[in-house]
Design a protein around this motif. Structure first.
Motif, PDB file in Angstrom:
ATOM      1  N   GLY A  47      15.597   2.619  -6.915  1.00 19.73           N
ATOM      2  CA  GLY A  47      14.470   2.151  -6.110  1.00 19.73           C
ATOM      3  C   GLY A  47      15.007   1.356  -4.935  1.00 19.73           C
ATOM      4  N   TYR A  48      14.151   1.136  -3.939  1.00 25.07           N
ATOM      5  CA  TYR A  48      14.605   0.419  -2.728  1.00 25.07           C
ATOM      6  C   TYR A  48      13.379  -0.137  -2.015  1.00 25.07           C
ATOM      7  N   TRP A  49      13.656  -1.159  -1.192  1.00 26.03           N
ATOM      8  CA  TRP A  49      12.559  -1.817  -0.457  1.00 26.03           C
ATOM      9  C   TRP A  49      13.152  -2.421   0.803  1.00 26.03           C
ATOM     10  N   LEU A  50      12.565  -2.079   1.944  1.00 26.91           N
ATOM     11  CA  LEU A  50      13.038  -2.625   3.224  1.00 26.91           C
ATOM     12  C   LEU A  50      11.944  -3.476   3.866  1.00 26.91           C
ATOM     13  N   GLY A  51      12.338  -4.516   4.550  1.00 28.71           N
ATOM     14  CA  GLY A  51      11.392  -5.266   5.366  1.00 28.71           C
ATOM     15  C   GLY A  51      10.876  -4.372   6.490  1.00 28.71           C
ATOM     16  N   PHE A  61       9.584   9.721  -0.195  1.00 28.31           N
ATOM     17  CA  PHE A  61       9.869  11.082  -0.673  1.00 28.31           C
ATOM     18  C   PHE A  61      10.953  11.728   0.193  1.00 28.31           C
ATOM     19  N   ARG A  62      10.831  11.549   1.514  1.00 24.51           N
ATOM     20  CA  ARG A  62      11.819  12.137   2.446  1.00 24.51           C
ATOM     21  C   ARG A  62      13.196  11.499   2.270  1.00 24.51           C
ATOM     22  N   VAL A  63      13.224  10.189   2.076  1.00 19.94           N
ATOM     23  CA  VAL A  63      14.504   9.502   1.852  1.00 19.94           C
ATOM     24  C   VAL A  63      15.215  10.159   0.669  1.00 19.94           C
ATOM     25  N   GLU A 113      14.623  13.155  -0.762  1.00 19.89           N
ATOM     26  CA  GLU A 113      14.962  14.562  -0.482  1.00 19.89           C
ATOM     27  C   GLU A 113      16.234  14.662   0.355  1.00 19.89           C
ATOM     28  N   LYS A 114      16.331  13.805   1.380  1.00 15.51           N
ATOM     29  CA  LYS A 114      17.492  13.850   2.270  1.00 15.51           C
ATOM     30  C   LYS A 114      18.771  13.437   1.551  1.00 15.51           C
ATOM     31  N   CYS A 115      18.604  12.725   0.435  1.00 20.94           N
ATOM     32  CA  CYS A 115      19.780  12.304  -0.354  1.00 20.94           C
ATOM     33  C   CYS A 115      20.037  13.256  -1.517  1.00 20.94           C
ATOM     34  N   TRP A 140      12.017  -0.499   9.282  1.00 17.59           N
ATOM     35  CA  TRP A 140      11.566   0.863   8.968  1.00 17.59           C
ATOM     36  C   TRP A 140      11.801   1.800  10.163  1.00 17.59           C
ATOM     37  N   GLY A 141      11.926   3.087   9.820  1.00 12.17           N
ATOM     38  CA  GLY A 141      11.935   4.132  10.849  1.00 12.17           C
ATOM     39  C   GLY A 141      13.221   4.237  11.653  1.00 12.17           C
ATOM     40  N   LYS A 142      14.313   3.690  11.130  1.00  9.35           N
ATOM     41  CA  LYS A 142      15.598   3.744  11.848  1.00  9.35           C
ATOM     42  C   LYS A 142      16.649   4.504  11.049  1.00  9.35           C
ATOM     43  N   GLY A 143      16.244   5.140   9.954  1.00 12.02           N
ATOM     44  CA  GLY A 143      17.214   5.872   9.124  1.00 12.02           C
ATOM     45  C   GLY A 143      17.989   4.969   8.170  1.00 12.02           C
ATOM     46  N   ILE A 144      17.586   3.708   8.078  1.00  8.22           N
ATOM     47  CA  ILE A 144      18.363   2.749   7.277  1.00  8.22           C
ATOM     48  C   ILE A 144      18.290   3.069   5.781  1.00  8.22           C
ATOM     49  N   ALA A 145      17.091   3.388   5.285  1.00  2.92           N
ATOM     50  CA  ALA A 145      16.957   3.641   3.835  1.00  2.92           C
ATOM     51  C   ALA A 145      17.777   4.865   3.433  1.00  2.92           C
ATOM     52  N   THR A 146      17.740   5.905   4.256  1.00  2.00           N
ATOM     53  CA  THR A 146      18.482   7.124   3.939  1.00  2.00           C
ATOM     54  C   THR A 146      19.981   6.836   3.895  1.00  2.00           C
ATOM     55  N   ARG A 147      20.458   6.117   4.883  1.00  6.34           N
ATOM     56  CA  ARG A 147      21.882   5.789   4.940  1.00  6.34           C
ATOM     57  C   ARG A 147      22.283   4.886   3.760  1.00  6.34           C
ATOM     58  N   ARG A 204       0.846  -1.209   0.000  1.00 11.68           N
ATOM     59  CA  ARG A 204       0.000   0.000   0.000  1.00 11.68           C
ATOM     60  C   ARG A 204       0.873   1.249   0.000  1.00 11.68           C
ATOM     61  N   MET A 205       1.914   1.230   0.819  1.00 11.02           N
ATOM     62  CA  MET A 205       2.795   2.398   0.923  1.00 11.02           C
ATOM     63  C   MET A 205       3.419   2.715  -0.437  1.00 11.02           C
ATOM     64  N   ALA A 206       3.918   1.692  -1.098  1.00  9.91           N
ATOM     65  CA  ALA A 206       4.622   1.906  -2.363  1.00  9.91           C
ATOM     66  C   ALA A 206       3.667   1.963  -3.554  1.00  9.91           C
ATOM     67  N   HIS A 226       1.448   9.524  -1.928  1.00 15.17           N
ATOM     68  CA  HIS A 226       1.188   9.331  -0.490  1.00 15.17           C
ATOM     69  C   HIS A 226       2.396   8.714   0.229  1.00 15.17           C
ATOM     70  N   ASN A 227       3.459   8.379  -0.505  1.00 13.59           N
ATOM     71  CA  ASN A 227       4.605   7.700   0.126  1.00 13.59           C
ATOM     72  C   ASN A 227       5.604   8.726   0.690  1.00 13.59           C
ATOM     73  N   THR A 228       5.159   9.342   1.789  1.00 10.68           N
ATOM     74  CA  THR A 228       5.946  10.409   2.418  1.00 10.68           C
ATOM     75  C   THR A 228       7.336   9.930   2.836  1.00 10.68           C
TER      76      THR A 228
HETATM   77  C1  LIG Z   1      10.050   3.906   2.190  1.00 17.53           C
HETATM   78  C2  LIG Z   1      11.085   3.157   3.022  1.00 17.53           C
HETATM   79  C3  LIG Z   1      12.220   2.721   2.128  1.00 17.53           C
HETATM   80  C4  LIG Z   1      11.599   4.117   4.111  1.00 17.53           C
HETATM   81  O1  LIG Z   1      12.634   3.442   4.806  1.00 17.53           O
HETATM   82  P1  LIG Z   1      13.113   3.909   6.278  1.00 17.53           P
HETATM   83  O2  LIG Z   1      14.424   3.235   6.538  1.00 17.53           O
HETATM   84  O3  LIG Z   1      12.024   3.700   7.240  1.00 17.53           O
HETATM   85  O4  LIG Z   1      13.355   5.466   6.042  1.00 17.53           O
HETATM   86  P2  LIG Z   1      14.231   6.394   7.013  1.00 17.53           P
HETATM   87  O5  LIG Z   1      14.194   5.822   8.397  1.00 17.53           O
HETATM   88  O6  LIG Z   1      15.550   6.610   6.366  1.00 17.53           O
HETATM   89  O7  LIG Z   1      13.361   7.726   7.074  1.00 17.53           O
HETATM   90  C5  LIG Z   1      13.385   8.696   6.076  1.00 17.53           C
HETATM   91  C6  LIG Z   1      12.373   9.764   6.412  1.00 17.53           C
HETATM   92  O8  LIG Z   1      11.038   9.249   6.250  1.00 17.53           O
HETATM   93  C7  LIG Z   1      10.305   9.450   7.443  1.00 17.53           C
HETATM   94  N1  LIG Z   1       9.415   8.313   7.598  1.00 17.53           N
HETATM   95  C8  LIG Z   1       9.764   7.032   7.839  1.00 17.53           C
HETATM   96  N2  LIG Z   1       8.663   6.271   7.885  1.00 17.53           N
HETATM   97  C9  LIG Z   1       7.607   7.097   7.687  1.00 17.53           C
HETATM   98  C10 LIG Z   1       6.218   6.888   7.589  1.00 17.53           C
HETATM   99  N3  LIG Z   1       5.670   5.668   7.733  1.00 17.53           N
HETATM  100  N4  LIG Z   1       5.421   7.964   7.332  1.00 17.53           N
HETATM  101  C11 LIG Z   1       5.968   9.188   7.181  1.00 17.53           C
HETATM  102  N5  LIG Z   1       7.288   9.445   7.235  1.00 17.53           N
HETATM  103  C12 LIG Z   1       8.092   8.400   7.486  1.00 17.53           C
HETATM  104  C13 LIG Z   1      11.343   9.540   8.532  1.00 17.53           C
HETATM  105  O9  LIG Z   1      10.834  10.233   9.645  1.00 17.53           O
HETATM  106  C14 LIG Z   1      12.450  10.288   7.822  1.00 17.53           C
HETATM  107  O10 LIG Z   1      12.149  11.658   7.695  1.00 17.53           O
HETATM  108  P3  LIG Z   1      12.726  12.777   8.699  1.00 17.53           P
HETATM  109  O11 LIG Z   1      14.202  12.656   8.661  1.00 17.53           O
HETATM  110  O12 LIG Z   1      12.174  14.033   8.129  1.00 17.53           O
HETATM  111  O13 LIG Z   1      12.198  12.433  10.060  1.00 17.53           O
HETATM  112  C15 LIG Z   1      10.467   1.905   3.703  1.00 17.53           C
HETATM  113  O14 LIG Z   1       9.362   2.310   4.468  1.00 17.53           O
HETATM  114  C16 LIG Z   1       9.993   0.868   2.711  1.00 17.53           C
HETATM  115  O15 LIG Z   1      10.779   0.047   2.236  1.00 17.53           O
HETATM  116  N6  LIG Z   1       8.673   0.895   2.369  1.00 17.53           N
HETATM  117  C17 LIG Z   1       8.071  -0.092   1.437  1.00 17.53           C
HETATM  118  C18 LIG Z   1       8.640  -0.031   0.031  1.00 17.53           C
HETATM  119  C19 LIG Z   1       8.703   1.368  -0.539  1.00 17.53           C
HETATM  120  O16 LIG Z   1       7.852   2.212  -0.322  1.00 17.53           O
HETATM  121  N7  LIG Z   1       9.756   1.591  -1.348  1.00 17.53           N
HETATM  122  C20 LIG Z   1       9.948   2.835  -2.039  1.00 17.53           C
HETATM  123  C21 LIG Z   1       9.166   2.813  -3.301  1.00 17.53           C
HETATM  124  S1  LIG Z   1       9.384   4.341  -4.193  1.00 17.53           S
END
Ligand SMILES: CC(C)(COP(=O)(O)OP(=O)(O)OC[C@H]1O[C@@H](n2cnc3c(N)ncnc32)[C@H](O)[C@@H]1OP(=O)(O)O)[C@@H](O)C(=O)NCCC(=O)NCCS
Length: 156
Positions: free
Chosen positions: A81-85, A122-124, A126-128, A89-96, A29-31, A117-119
């Motif tokens: 593109g990227y995908w995490l289990g 989008f943030r990942v 932007e931060k990169c 999530w929420g530990k800064g792993i995707a950004t790093r 749903r997120m992606a 809707h995939n905020t």
């Molecule tokens: C999208 C995804 C890669 C993010 O990975 P992550 O490791 O949780 O991201 P980070 O921890 O590096 O966070 C990056 C930013 O997103 C924000 N964020 C993380 N999860 C969030 C959520 N569920 N809703 C809103 N913002 C969120 C973080 O707060 C951070 O922003 P900030 O620095 O302004 O606080 C991960 O949720 C995922 O794999 N989702 C499913 C697949 C997907 O959507 N892939 C991308 C397709 S384009």
């Protein structure tokens, strides 16, 4: 915490984990990206693992397979593109992980497409260093409904 993030080439043994990660309904749903069934998943990964234009990395967190990064060429544009289990999530792993990947994928510009809707994604981006380049009405179709997307670009 993010110093525990490492990238390495994808190994066959990672695929079973990626398969489970890509069929999490919350992530789908997120992606706005549907899960692949086992046959489709296997066919897709064997194809991209043999394609020399596709760059693939496994993301490790504390030595465990947290997800993957991909870069491929579509319509003459190199994308990421990227995908995490969900456990990761929420530990800064995707950004790093993406920051490190961008040192390994040196071609520019790079593009990424995300559901509007995939905020988090989008943030990942932007931060990169990616910036908003445009919108697309039909990023995806979910349950018969079009999902709008954003296109982001990294110039340097
Ligand atoms: C999208 C995804 C890669 C993010 O990975 P992550 O490791 O949780 O991201 P980070 O921890 O590096 O966070 C990056 C930013 O997103 C924000 N964020 C993380 N999860 C969030 C959520 N569920 N809703 C809103 N913002 C969120 C973080 O707060 C951070 O922003 P900030 O620095 O302004 O606080 C991960 O949720 C995922 O794999 N989702 C499913 C697949 C997907 O959507 N892939 C991308 C397709 S384009």
């Amino acid at each position: 915490m993010t110093e525990n993030v490492q990238l390495r080439p994808v190994q066959e043994s990672d695929l079973a984990i990626f398969f489970e990660q890509q069929r999490d309904p919350v992530a789908n749903r997120m992606a706005a990206f549907p899960a692949r069934d086992q046959d489709t998943f296997t066919a897709h990964w064997s194809k991209i693992m043999q394609d020399k234009s596709v760059i693939l990395r496994t993301i490790l967190f504390d030595g465990l397979v947290a997800g993957n990064l991909v870069s491929f060429v579509l319509s003459k544009e190199r994308e990421v593109g990227y995908w995490l289990g969900r456990d990761y999530w929420g530990k800064g792993i995707a950004t790093r992980a993406l920051r490190d990947f961008l040192k390994q994928v040196q071609e520019r510009p790079l593009f990424a497409h995300v559901a509007q809707h995939n905020t988090a994604s989008f943030r990942v981006l932007e931060k990169c260093g990616f910036h908003l380049q445009g919108e697309e009405k039909n990023f995806s179709v979910v349950e018969g409904q079009p999902v709008a997307g954003f296109v982001l670009k990294l110039d340097h």
